[in-house]
Design a protein around this motif. Structure first.
Motif, short mmCIF file in Angstrom:
data_model
loop_
_atom_site.label_atom_id
_atom_site.label_comp_id
_atom_site.label_asym_id
_atom_site.label_seq_id
_atom_site.Cartn_x
_atom_site.Cartn_y
_atom_site.Cartn_z
N HIS A 67 39.87 38.89 24.92
CA HIS A 67 39.79 38.35 26.29
C HIS A 67 39.32 36.89 26.30
N PHE A 74 43.40 36.60 31.61
CA PHE A 74 44.53 37.16 32.36
C PHE A 74 44.85 38.56 31.85
N TYR A 77 42.31 40.79 33.34
CA TYR A 77 42.67 41.04 34.74
C TYR A 77 43.71 42.15 34.85
N LYS A 78 44.73 42.08 34.02
CA LYS A 78 45.80 43.09 34.07
C LYS A 78 45.26 44.48 33.69
N LYS A 81 43.16 45.73 36.70
CA LYS A 81 44.03 46.11 37.82
C LYS A 81 44.44 47.58 37.73
N VAL A 88 36.17 42.86 44.71
CA VAL A 88 35.53 42.25 43.54
C VAL A 88 34.21 41.60 43.94
N ASP A 90 31.55 39.17 42.30
CA ASP A 90 31.24 38.28 41.18
C ASP A 90 29.76 37.93 41.24
N SER A 97 34.06 33.84 34.92
CA SER A 97 34.21 34.73 36.07
C SER A 97 35.04 34.07 37.17
N LEU A 100 38.66 34.65 36.14
CA LEU A 100 38.99 36.05 36.39
C LEU A 100 39.11 36.31 37.89
N ARG A 101 38.18 35.73 38.63
CA ARG A 101 38.18 35.86 40.09
C ARG A 101 39.46 35.27 40.70
N PHE A 103 42.43 35.10 39.39
CA PHE A 103 43.55 36.02 39.22
C PHE A 103 43.51 37.12 40.28
N PHE A 104 42.31 37.63 40.56
CA PHE A 104 42.18 38.67 41.60
C PHE A 104 42.51 38.09 42.98
#
Length: 345
Positions: A67, A74, A77-78, A81, A88, A90, A97, A100-101, A103-104
Motif C-alpha cells: 500500500h 489506491f 481504497y479498492k 471498498k 469515512v 479520518d 490519509s 486515501l480520503r 479516493f473515497f
C-alpha cells in the motif's frame, strides 16, 4: 441529524499513542450505537489494541509494502471498498490519509476529518496563550459527530483487563506484590526523564521491597532496561521479550503505570489503569493527556524556572537552556506520587 449509516471506516495509521487514544471514542460509539459496524485501518502492529471491542474489525494498511505510495493507497481504497463502507472518519489527516480520503471522495462517500487545532497549538507553544486546549479524544469524537453520531465520552469507555497467557502470566505471577509498570523513554529527549533520575526512582522503589517493577520500552531501550533489571531485585524488563499482545496483557493488569508523555501512558489509560505521567517541554494543555486520569497525576516541569514550557507539541523542539527541564521533577516527588496513587487505589 442522526446518521443512519451502518459501517464506518476509521483511518488512523500511526503513532501508537494516537492510535490508543481512539479506543475510548470507539468504545463510546459502540456503546451508544450498537447497530453500527466500525472498521479501523491502521498498521498491522496495532491490531491487538482493537481485538476485544464488539462490532469493530481491523484492516491492515501495509504502507511500506503493497500500500506504499499513491498507487498503493489506491489499491488499499479498492480493497476497503469491498467491505461495503458507508462513511469515512479520518482521525489522522496526514498526506497518506488525505490521499486515501480523496479516493473515497471521488467515490461519493461522506467523509469527516479531524481538526487538529494547529493554530491553537502554535499559540500555546509560542507563549501567546496558556490554557487547556480541546483534548485529542474530543477532537476524535468531533469527527463522528460531524458524521451525525452524537457521541459522548464517559469514564467507563475503557477496555477490560485482558486474560493473561503463558508468558505474561509467568511474569506477573513472580510475586503477589503491587505491580508498577515503568516506561522510561519517549521518542524525543525533550520529554524523556533523565536516565540517572529514573534509576534513582527505580532504586528507591526497589529498596522498599514492596513492589514488582515491570519495565517497558522499544528495541533501542533494551540495553538500559536490562541493566536496571540486573541491578535491582523485583525488576523485570519485558522489552524485546514479549509480543505486543503479551505486553498489552501485562499493561492491562498493572496497579499503576509510570510513563512519559508517550504511547505507553495511553495504552494503560485505555484499560482504565492508573497512570502517572512525567512532562518535560510538552504539557497536558496541548490535549494529549491520558484518558480519564486525574490532573494531579501529571508531574510537570517547573514553569517558573522554565517559563516557555510547553515549547513544542511533540517534544522535539526546545530553546537553548531547556535541555534539563525535567531535572526540576525530583525522583523523590515521583516515588511519592506513585506510593500515594497506590495507597489511594
Amino acid at each position: 441529524m442522526e446518521q443512519t449509516s451502518k459501517h464506518i471506516l476509521v483511518i488512523r495509521l500511526s503513532a501508537m499513542g494516537d492510535v490508543a487514544m481512539t479506543v475510548p471514542v470507539i468504545k463510546a460509539m459502540v456503546r451508544e450505537y450498537p447497530e453500527v459496524k466500525i472498521t479501523v485501518v491502521s498498521r498491522g502492529f496495532f491490531q491487538p489494541i482493537f481485538a476485544n471491542i464488539p462490532n469493530v474489525s481491523f484492516y491492515t494498511a501495509d504502507v511500506k509494502g503493497k500500500h506504499k505510495g499513491v498507487f498503493g493507497l489506491f489499491k488499499l481504497y479498492k480493497e476497503l471498498k469491498k467491505l461495503h463502507i458507508d462513511v469515512v472518519a479520518d482521525l489522522h489527516n496526514v498526506l497518506r490519509s488525505k490521499i486515501l480520503r480523496f479516493f473515497f471522495f471521488l467515490g461519493g462517500y461522506k467523509i469527516a476529518l479531524i481538526d487538529k487545532g494547529r493554530a491553537e497549538k502554535k499559540a500555546l507553544t509560542q507563549g501567546k496563550i496558556f490554557q487547556q486546549l480541546k483534548t485529542t479524544h474530543e477532537r476524535y469524537a468531533d469527527v463522528f459527530r460531524n458524521l451525525g453520531y452524537n457521541v459522548s465520552l464517559t469514564q467507563d469507555d475503557v477496555l477490560q483487563p485482558l486474560q493473561l497467557t503463558e508468558n505474561s502470566q509467568t511474569i506477573l505471577n513472580k510475586t503477589t506484590k503491587k505491580t508498577i509498570g515503568i516506561a522510561p523513554f519517549a521518542a524525543f529527549a525533550g520529554k524523556t526523564y533523565p536516565v540517572a533520575q529514573m534509576e534513582a526512582v527505580i532504586s528507591k522503589l526497589a529498596d522498599t521491597k514492596n513492589y514488582h517493577i515491570i519495565l517497558f520500552g522499544g528495541p533501542a531501550d533494551v540495553a538500559q532496561l536490562s541493566t536496571w533489571e540486573e541491578a535491582y531485585d523485583s525488576v523485570t524488563n519485558v522489552a524485546g521479550k514479549l509480543s505486543f499482545q503479551e505486553e498489552l496483557e501485562l499493561i492491562s493488569n498493572l496497579d499503576v503505570m509510570l510513563s512519559m508523555d508517550s504511547g505507553n501512558a495511553h495504552l494503560a489509560a485505555m484499560f482504565g489503569r492508573k497512570v502517572i505521567t512525567i512532562w518535560g517541554v510538552t504539557h497536558p494543555f496541548a490535549g494529549f493527556y491520558p484518558f480519564g486520569q486525574p490532573k494531579e497525576n501529571a508531574l510537570l516541569a517547573d514553569k517558573e524556572k522554565y517559563p516557555l514550557v510547553p515549547t513544542s507539541i511533540y517534544g522535539n523542539k526546545y530553546p537553548e537552556g531547556y535541555e534539563n527541564v525535567m531535572q526540576t521533577i525530583t525522583p523523590e516527588a515521583v516515588v511519592k506520587k506513585i506510593e500515594e496513587v497506590l495507597r489511594n487505589g
